[in-house]
Design a protein around this motif. Structure first.
Motif, PDB file in Angstrom:
ATOM      1  N   HIS A  44       0.782  -1.240   0.000  1.00 16.32           N
ATOM      2  CA  HIS A  44       0.000   0.000   0.000  1.00 16.32           C
ATOM      3  C   HIS A  44       0.811   1.286   0.000  1.00 16.32           C
ATOM      4  N   ARG A  45       2.108   1.193   0.138  1.00 14.12           N
ATOM      5  CA  ARG A  45       2.940   2.398   0.168  1.00 14.12           C
ATOM      6  C   ARG A  45       4.160   2.185  -0.714  1.00 14.12           C
ATOM      7  N   ASP A  46       4.657   3.287  -1.254  1.00 17.01           N
ATOM      8  CA  ASP A  46       5.802   3.224  -2.158  1.00 17.01           C
ATOM      9  C   ASP A  46       7.045   3.696  -1.422  1.00 17.01           C
ATOM     10  N   MET A  47       7.755   2.766  -0.834  1.00 16.94           N
ATOM     11  CA  MET A  47       9.032   3.072  -0.203  1.00 16.94           C
ATOM     12  C   MET A  47       9.994   1.937  -0.485  1.00 16.94           C
ATOM     13  N   ALA A  48      11.261   2.285  -0.568  1.00 13.92           N
ATOM     14  CA  ALA A  48      12.265   1.279  -0.910  1.00 13.92           C
ATOM     15  C   ALA A  48      12.695   0.456   0.294  1.00 13.92           C
ATOM     16  N   THR A  49      12.660   1.078   1.478  1.00 13.96           N
ATOM     17  CA  THR A  49      13.143   0.423   2.694  1.00 13.96           C
ATOM     18  C   THR A  49      12.280   0.828   3.872  1.00 13.96           C
TER      19      THR A  49
ATOM     20  N   LEU B  49      20.067   0.664  14.595  1.00 10.96           N
ATOM     21  CA  LEU B  49      19.168   0.788  13.456  1.00 10.96           C
ATOM     22  C   LEU B  49      19.253  -0.488  12.621  1.00 10.96           C
ATOM     23  N   TYR B  50      18.082  -1.026  12.288  1.00  9.32           N
ATOM     24  CA  TYR B  50      17.959  -2.188  11.415  1.00  9.32           C
ATOM     25  C   TYR B  50      17.162  -1.757  10.186  1.00  9.32           C
ATOM     26  N   ARG B  51      17.375  -2.442   9.063  1.00  7.66           N
ATOM     27  CA  ARG B  51      16.716  -2.059   7.814  1.00  7.66           C
ATOM     28  C   ARG B  51      16.310  -3.308   7.033  1.00  7.66           C
ATOM     29  N   ILE B  52      15.221  -3.150   6.292  1.00  9.02           N
ATOM     30  CA  ILE B  52      14.805  -4.176   5.326  1.00  9.02           C
ATOM     31  C   ILE B  52      14.417  -3.464   4.047  1.00  9.02           C
ATOM     32  N   ALA B  53      14.766  -4.070   2.910  1.00  9.98           N
ATOM     33  CA  ALA B  53      14.429  -3.512   1.598  1.00  9.98           C
ATOM     34  C   ALA B  53      13.152  -4.149   1.082  1.00  9.98           C
ATOM     35  N   ARG B  54      12.463  -3.391   0.254  1.00  6.39           N
ATOM     36  CA  ARG B  54      11.281  -3.903  -0.425  1.00  6.39           C
ATOM     37  C   ARG B  54      11.650  -5.181  -1.161  1.00  6.39           C
ATOM     38  N   PRO B  55      10.840  -6.232  -1.030  1.00  4.12           N
ATOM     39  CA  PRO B  55      11.139  -7.468  -1.762  1.00  4.12           C
ATOM     40  C   PRO B  55      11.119  -7.228  -3.277  1.00  4.12           C
ATOM     41  N   LYS B  56      11.982  -7.920  -3.964  1.00  2.00           N
ATOM     42  CA  LYS B  56      12.000  -7.829  -5.432  1.00  2.00           C
ATOM     43  C   LYS B  56      10.804  -8.606  -5.969  1.00  2.00           C
ATOM     44  N   SER B  57      10.139  -8.055  -6.956  1.00  2.00           N
ATOM     45  CA  SER B  57       8.956  -8.719  -7.527  1.00  2.00           C
ATOM     46  C   SER B  57       9.348  -9.883  -8.396  1.00  2.00           C
TER      47      SER B  57
END
Length: 178
Positions: free
Chosen positions: A120-125, A170-178
């Motif tokens: 529902h949102r457009d963010m990379a991470t 700080l921890y991070r996760i990236a948007r899964p690749k489609s």
């Protein structure tokens, strides 16, 4: 409202309601729940809920109230919020009542929040933060696929220099690749 509430196998994540105030305040009175968080007064707890309600109204998401599906009992919060200093990325976060610990609710809700955010949102991470000593939250971050970014650890500017909670990771996760 972008497909809210969010239902998982055992949980409901939904916008805050006034009926949640007493349960949130009770959770904030548990010293184990608040071990890695600054203390809250009743006014502070209510103000936090007011901020969550305003964020939901403005952005369509927040750190949502979390309830069990089987009985509707409030057991905490999990969700994500827009960037706010010192962060420049969206932040996922959670807080669970002690009665809900050790049952996988944190992981279940955080995974559902990530799925909702990516859909529902457009963010990379998305990032998550906690005080350095909070091993249980850090383990949850790793269980949902987040990676520690040690070069981005920081001293939280809202906390005094002498506050034991000031050092944050700080921890991070990236948007899964489609």
């Amino acid at each position: 409202m972008d497909n809210l509430p969010i239902f998982t196998q055992r949980l409901i994540l939904r916008p805050w309601e006034d009926r949640d105030r007493d349960a949130a305040w009770a959770m904030a009175q548990d010293p184990q729940v608040m071990r890695y968080l600054p203390p809250l007064t009743r006014e502070g707890s209510d103000a936090m809920i007011n901020r969550m309600m305003a964020m939901q109204a403005q952005h369509g998401h927040t750190f949502w109230a979390m309830a069990r599906r089987d009985d509707g009992r409030f057991i905490g919060m999990c969700g994500f919020c827009p960037p706010r200093p010192p962060l420049v990325e969206y932040e996922i976060g959670w807080r669970l009542a002690r009665e809900a610990w050790g049952q996988g609710y944190g992981t279940e809700s955080a995974r559902a929040v990530l799925d909702w955010a990516w859909a529902h949102r457009d963010m990379a991470t998305i990032v998550a933060i906690t005080t350095r000593a909070n091993a249980k939250s850090r383990a949850l971050m790793e269980r949902i696929g987040m990676a520690h970014a040690p070069d981005e650890d920081f001293d939280h500017p809202a906390l005094l220099e002498t506050d034991r909670l000031r050092p944050h990771v700080l921890y991070r996760i990236a948007r899964p690749k489609s």
